[in-house]
Design a protein around this motif. Sequence first.
Motif, PDB file in Angstrom:
ATOM      1  N   ARG A  54       0.810  -1.218   0.000  1.00 36.23           N
ATOM      2  CA  ARG A  54       0.000   0.000   0.000  1.00 36.23           C
ATOM      3  C   ARG A  54       0.839   1.263   0.000  1.00 36.23           C
ATOM      4  O   ARG A  54       0.452   2.295   0.564  1.00 36.23           O
ATOM      5  N   THR A  55       1.987   1.196  -0.628  1.00 37.91           N
ATOM      6  CA  THR A  55       2.795   2.401  -0.807  1.00 37.91           C
ATOM      7  C   THR A  55       2.231   3.177  -1.984  1.00 37.91           C
ATOM      8  O   THR A  55       2.118   2.647  -3.087  1.00 37.91           O
ATOM      9  N   ARG A  56       1.881   4.410  -1.738  1.00 39.35           N
ATOM     10  CA  ARG A  56       1.354   5.252  -2.801  1.00 39.35           C
ATOM     11  C   ARG A  56       2.294   6.435  -3.027  1.00 39.35           C
ATOM     12  O   ARG A  56       2.992   6.872  -2.120  1.00 39.35           O
ATOM     13  N   VAL A  57       2.299   6.933  -4.245  1.00 33.16           N
ATOM     14  CA  VAL A  57       3.178   8.039  -4.585  1.00 33.16           C
ATOM     15  C   VAL A  57       2.396   9.068  -5.394  1.00 33.16           C
ATOM     16  O   VAL A  57       1.466   8.717  -6.131  1.00 33.16           O
ATOM     17  N   ASN A  58       2.739  10.312  -5.204  1.00 30.95           N
ATOM     18  CA  ASN A  58       2.122  11.408  -5.958  1.00 30.95           C
ATOM     19  C   ASN A  58       3.066  11.776  -7.097  1.00 30.95           C
ATOM     20  O   ASN A  58       4.008  12.534  -6.932  1.00 30.95           O
ATOM     21  N   PHE A  59       2.801  11.207  -8.284  1.00 30.31           N
ATOM     22  CA  PHE A  59       3.712  11.367  -9.416  1.00 30.31           C
ATOM     23  C   PHE A  59       2.925  11.112 -10.692  1.00 30.31           C
ATOM     24  O   PHE A  59       1.763  10.721 -10.664  1.00 30.31           O
ATOM     25  N   SER A  60       3.553  11.354 -11.836  1.00 34.16           N
ATOM     26  CA  SER A  60       2.927  11.042 -13.119  1.00 34.16           C
ATOM     27  C   SER A  60       2.961   9.528 -13.333  1.00 34.16           C
ATOM     28  O   SER A  60       4.031   8.937 -13.409  1.00 34.16           O
ATOM     29  N   LEU A  98       3.207   7.893   0.259  1.00 29.83           N
ATOM     30  CA  LEU A  98       2.054   8.080   1.121  1.00 29.83           C
ATOM     31  C   LEU A  98       1.561   6.741   1.660  1.00 29.83           C
ATOM     32  O   LEU A  98       1.603   5.721   0.983  1.00 29.83           O
ATOM     33  N   ASN A  99       1.082   6.742   2.886  1.00 34.51           N
ATOM     34  CA  ASN A  99       0.370   5.598   3.457  1.00 34.51           C
ATOM     35  C   ASN A  99       1.117   4.279   3.346  1.00 34.51           C
ATOM     36  O   ASN A  99       0.595   3.292   2.827  1.00 34.51           O
ATOM     37  N   GLN A 100       2.328   4.232   3.837  1.00 33.94           N
ATOM     38  CA  GLN A 100       3.084   2.979   3.823  1.00 33.94           C
ATOM     39  C   GLN A 100       2.663   2.097   4.992  1.00 33.94           C
ATOM     40  O   GLN A 100       2.510   2.567   6.112  1.00 33.94           O
ATOM     41  N   LEU A 101       2.514   0.800   4.732  1.00 34.97           N
ATOM     42  CA  LEU A 101       2.253  -0.159   5.793  1.00 34.97           C
ATOM     43  C   LEU A 101       3.485  -1.020   5.976  1.00 34.97           C
ATOM     44  O   LEU A 101       4.565  -0.699   5.509  1.00 34.97           O
ATOM     45  N   ASN A 137      13.652  -2.286  -4.265  1.00 27.96           N
ATOM     46  CA  ASN A 137      13.624  -1.723  -2.918  1.00 27.96           C
ATOM     47  C   ASN A 137      13.181  -0.267  -2.959  1.00 27.96           C
ATOM     48  O   ASN A 137      13.375   0.428  -3.957  1.00 27.96           O
ATOM     49  N   GLU A 138      12.641   0.152  -1.849  1.00 28.14           N
ATOM     50  CA  GLU A 138      12.416   1.593  -1.662  1.00 28.14           C
ATOM     51  C   GLU A 138      13.758   2.220  -1.311  1.00 28.14           C
ATOM     52  O   GLU A 138      14.574   1.615  -0.620  1.00 28.14           O
ATOM     53  N   ILE A 139      14.007   3.425  -1.779  1.00 30.11           N
ATOM     54  CA  ILE A 139      15.265   4.101  -1.450  1.00 30.11           C
ATOM     55  C   ILE A 139      15.252   4.499   0.016  1.00 30.11           C
ATOM     56  O   ILE A 139      14.304   5.110   0.512  1.00 30.11           O
ATOM     57  N   THR A 140      16.296   4.106   0.734  1.00 33.07           N
ATOM     58  CA  THR A 140      16.421   4.462   2.149  1.00 33.07           C
ATOM     59  C   THR A 140      17.756   5.159   2.344  1.00 33.07           C
ATOM     60  O   THR A 140      18.717   4.585   2.843  1.00 33.07           O
TER      61      THR A 140
END
Length: 269
Positions: free
Chosen positions: A136-142, A257-260, A170-173
């Motif tokens: 449920r990772t959401r992103v505000n992008f095109s 947004l809204n990461q679980l 992976n998500e960038i950390t």
Amino acid sequence: MKLQESNSELNKKAENIAFLFEELKKKERLKTKVLSIASHDLRAPFASLQSLLRLEGLAGMSREELEMFFELLQVEVQKSSTLLEEVLLWTESQLRNSTESREIFDVNDQIEYLLNQFKCDLIRTGIRICNNIPVRTRVNFSKDIFSFVVRNVLSNAVKFGYKKGNIILNEITREEQLCGLVVLNEGEQLPEDFIEELNHPDIWDHKKRISKNGAGLGISLCRDMIKRAGGNLFFENKKGIGVAVNIIFSENKSGFLNQLNRKECADVM
């Protein structure tokens, strides 16, 4: 004093015009390259179909031979269709400011959709894709640019990856708290000079000058589009692991947004 102020203002405008002129020339060169390569690659499935129709003794081909031929033809048609979509998207972005349009979407939903396009290649090569992006990772992008860039990066990872190897998402950390993804191809690291070439601002022109071929067009298009949307793309070696492609959507971690809780590493294909 007024003359000096006027001259200073004129100099600034002249510098700005010169800068815009150089940018316009770069865009024109890239447009020519895109159209020339697209026109070449889009002919591939038609050439294969014409060859099939000209084959003598077509009726004598075995079922296995026909199945193999049509499977290859299907792959070529799919690649050409994807290329056509991407060229049209890139062309539209040059004519309008559509690359700046953003929407909130689920990252994993989009990745799963893209991975389905590589199903045949993954089965053929035995490559496994491990998706570690939090659910449920959401992103505000095109969404269009996201698909364009991630699909190209995954395509290269599958194309150049080891058989039965792993591709890890992976998500960038990072300490900078960037909003982005990493596509890690396990295997041998690339020479540092080649990494520098891949990270060159105008990789297509740069590689053509030093190697006299057109390699790097896809990366040029990806970098051009993601930068227009405020992001970035760069390569780096991961010691003892392989090569990572960093896809940056925003310089602010709040872009996600809204990461679980994080998904367990599992084979996607």
